[in-house]
Design a protein around this motif. Sequence first.
Motif, PDB file in Angstrom:
ATOM      1  N   TYR A   4       0.807  -1.213   0.000  1.00 19.87           N
ATOM      2  CA  TYR A   4       0.000   0.000   0.000  1.00 19.87           C
ATOM      3  C   TYR A   4       0.842   1.265   0.000  1.00 19.87           C
ATOM      4  O   TYR A   4       0.429   2.280  -0.561  1.00 19.87           O
ATOM      5  N   ILE A   5       2.020   1.227   0.585  1.00 18.87           N
ATOM      6  CA  ILE A   5       2.895   2.396   0.546  1.00 18.87           C
ATOM      7  C   ILE A   5       3.363   2.634  -0.883  1.00 18.87           C
ATOM      8  O   ILE A   5       3.378   3.773  -1.355  1.00 18.87           O
ATOM      9  N   TYR A   6       3.716   1.572  -1.609  1.00 17.88           N
ATOM     10  CA  TYR A   6       4.105   1.732  -3.012  1.00 17.88           C
ATOM     11  C   TYR A   6       2.932   2.315  -3.810  1.00 17.88           C
ATOM     12  O   TYR A   6       3.118   3.216  -4.629  1.00 17.88           O
ATOM     13  N   LEU A   7       1.733   1.789  -3.586  1.00 16.99           N
ATOM     14  CA  LEU A   7       0.553   2.329  -4.277  1.00 16.99           C
ATOM     15  C   LEU A   7       0.394   3.818  -3.993  1.00 16.99           C
ATOM     16  O   LEU A   7       0.141   4.612  -4.899  1.00 16.99           O
ATOM     17  N   LEU A   8       0.516   4.193  -2.726  1.00 15.72           N
ATOM     18  CA  LEU A   8       0.397   5.608  -2.361  1.00 15.72           C
ATOM     19  C   LEU A   8       1.451   6.446  -3.071  1.00 15.72           C
ATOM     20  O   LEU A   8       1.138   7.473  -3.677  1.00 15.72           O
ATOM     21  N   GLU A   9       2.691   6.000  -2.983  1.00 12.21           N
ATOM     22  CA  GLU A   9       3.775   6.792  -3.556  1.00 12.21           C
ATOM     23  C   GLU A   9       3.667   6.900  -5.068  1.00 12.21           C
ATOM     24  O   GLU A   9       4.051   7.911  -5.649  1.00 12.21           O
ATOM     25  N   SER A  10       3.119   5.886  -5.708  1.00 11.97           N
ATOM     26  CA  SER A  10       3.013   5.938  -7.164  1.00 11.97           C
ATOM     27  C   SER A  10       1.754   6.661  -7.644  1.00 11.97           C
ATOM     28  O   SER A  10       1.717   7.140  -8.774  1.00 11.97           O
ATOM     29  N   ARG A  11       0.730   6.750  -6.815  1.00 15.30           N
ATOM     30  CA  ARG A  11      -0.534   7.362  -7.242  1.00 15.30           C
ATOM     31  C   ARG A  11      -0.741   8.793  -6.755  1.00 15.30           C
ATOM     32  O   ARG A  11      -1.578   9.506  -7.288  1.00 15.30           O
ATOM     33  N   LEU A  12      -0.007   9.214  -5.733  1.00 19.86           N
ATOM     34  CA  LEU A  12      -0.160  10.580  -5.227  1.00 19.86           C
ATOM     35  C   LEU A  12       0.585  11.556  -6.124  1.00 19.86           C
ATOM     36  O   LEU A  12       1.642  11.230  -6.673  1.00 19.86           O
ATOM     37  N   SER A  13       0.053  12.756  -6.230  1.00 22.11           N
ATOM     38  CA  SER A  13       0.763  13.826  -6.928  1.00 22.11           C
ATOM     39  C   SER A  13       1.975  14.225  -6.085  1.00 22.11           C
ATOM     40  O   SER A  13       2.018  13.928  -4.881  1.00 22.11           O
ATOM     41  N   SER A  46      -9.543   1.419  -5.352  1.00 24.58           N
ATOM     42  CA  SER A  46     -10.434   1.234  -6.500  1.00 24.58           C
ATOM     43  C   SER A  46      -9.875   1.826  -7.792  1.00 24.58           C
ATOM     44  O   SER A  46     -10.497   1.716  -8.833  1.00 24.58           O
ATOM     45  N   GLY A  47      -8.704   2.464  -7.710  1.00 21.00           N
ATOM     46  CA  GLY A  47      -8.079   2.998  -8.920  1.00 21.00           C
ATOM     47  C   GLY A  47      -8.574   4.367  -9.344  1.00 21.00           C
ATOM     48  O   GLY A  47      -8.233   4.852 -10.418  1.00 21.00           O
ATOM     49  N   GLN A  48      -9.362   5.006  -8.497  1.00 22.35           N
ATOM     50  CA  GLN A  48      -9.874   6.343  -8.796  1.00 22.35           C
ATOM     51  C   GLN A  48      -8.825   7.403  -8.446  1.00 22.35           C
ATOM     52  O   GLN A  48      -7.944   7.142  -7.642  1.00 22.35           O
ATOM     53  N   PRO A  49      -8.941   8.597  -9.009  1.00 21.41           N
ATOM     54  CA  PRO A  49      -8.019   9.674  -8.598  1.00 21.41           C
ATOM     55  C   PRO A  49      -8.195   9.980  -7.108  1.00 21.41           C
ATOM     56  O   PRO A  49      -9.313   9.978  -6.596  1.00 21.41           O
ATOM     57  N   ILE A  50      -7.099  10.234  -6.441  1.00 22.54           N
ATOM     58  CA  ILE A  50      -7.139  10.554  -5.014  1.00 22.54           C
ATOM     59  C   ILE A  50      -7.350  12.055  -4.895  1.00 22.54           C
ATOM     60  O   ILE A  50      -6.468  12.844  -5.213  1.00 22.54           O
ATOM     61  N   ARG A  51      -8.540  12.435  -4.467  1.00 15.58           N
ATOM     62  CA  ARG A  51      -8.942  13.845  -4.455  1.00 15.58           C
ATOM     63  C   ARG A  51      -8.536  14.587  -3.198  1.00 15.58           C
ATOM     64  O   ARG A  51      -8.327  15.788  -3.227  1.00 15.58           O
ATOM     65  N   GLU A  52      -8.497  13.876  -2.072  1.00 19.49           N
ATOM     66  CA  GLU A  52      -8.161  14.541  -0.816  1.00 19.49           C
ATOM     67  C   GLU A  52      -7.484  13.565   0.120  1.00 19.49           C
ATOM     68  O   GLU A  52      -7.658  12.350   0.004  1.00 19.49           O
ATOM     69  N   LEU A  53      -6.710  14.114   1.033  1.00 17.58           N
ATOM     70  CA  LEU A  53      -5.991  13.318   2.018  1.00 17.58           C
ATOM     71  C   LEU A  53      -6.604  13.570   3.386  1.00 17.58           C
ATOM     72  O   LEU A  53      -6.545  14.685   3.899  1.00 17.58           O
ATOM     73  N   ASP A  54      -7.227  12.546   3.938  1.00 18.35           N
ATOM     74  CA  ASP A  54      -7.835  12.647   5.262  1.00 18.35           C
ATOM     75  C   ASP A  54      -6.991  11.843   6.245  1.00 18.35           C
ATOM     76  O   ASP A  54      -6.802  10.643   6.063  1.00 18.35           O
ATOM     77  N   PHE A  55      -6.507  12.530   7.272  1.00 18.88           N
ATOM     78  CA  PHE A  55      -5.650  11.918   8.278  1.00 18.88           C
ATOM     79  C   PHE A  55      -6.418  11.778   9.584  1.00 18.88           C
ATOM     80  O   PHE A  55      -7.161  12.684   9.973  1.00 18.88           O
ATOM     81  N   THR A  56      -6.219  10.649  10.257  1.00 20.95           N
ATOM     82  CA  THR A  56      -6.797  10.422  11.576  1.00 20.95           C
ATOM     83  C   THR A  56      -5.656  10.222  12.555  1.00 20.95           C
ATOM     84  O   THR A  56      -4.743   9.429  12.304  1.00 20.95           O
TER      85      THR A  56
END
Length: 169
Positions: A4-13, A46-56
Amino acid sequence: MPDYIYLLESRLSPEQRATLERVQELARAQDLNIYLSGGAIRDLISGQPIRELDFTVEGNPVRIVRELEKGGARVTAENEMLRHYDMIFAGDVDGSISAARDDVYDRPGAKPVHRFSGIAEDLRRRDFSVNAIAISLNAQSRGLLLDPTNGLADLERQELRALSIHAFT
């Protein structure tokens, strides 16, 4: 099992990645556990564009928010009672930071009583299972997917499942 970290790093702007790294750094400096949660994880998987980053955050995020403001972030809405901050992070990245909490209802239709909690309780109180997924950003568990309501399976089946009768109120 996906990385999931690789997915994040490759999909985030680049701007989103910089925000993620800065928030992780601030949480680590304050010894707070932090998670990327909700819609960002749903969209990532789901492969959609990541529109916002919500942190908890497990704890009070106000010091993180104030440090982010020093770096150019803006709070657009704030609920101090719930410790929730809608933000535009540096680089015009939309998102939010909020404290993990649990909502307790005395009876159906009653207003909830809010209690600060851990991430598992926070995810279970959410509206829909596909929004109740998080990824740990903590050094000791970075990349761990948290899915206490089996939202990942619902995403795969393309089903939307409410987690309680309160999802529509």
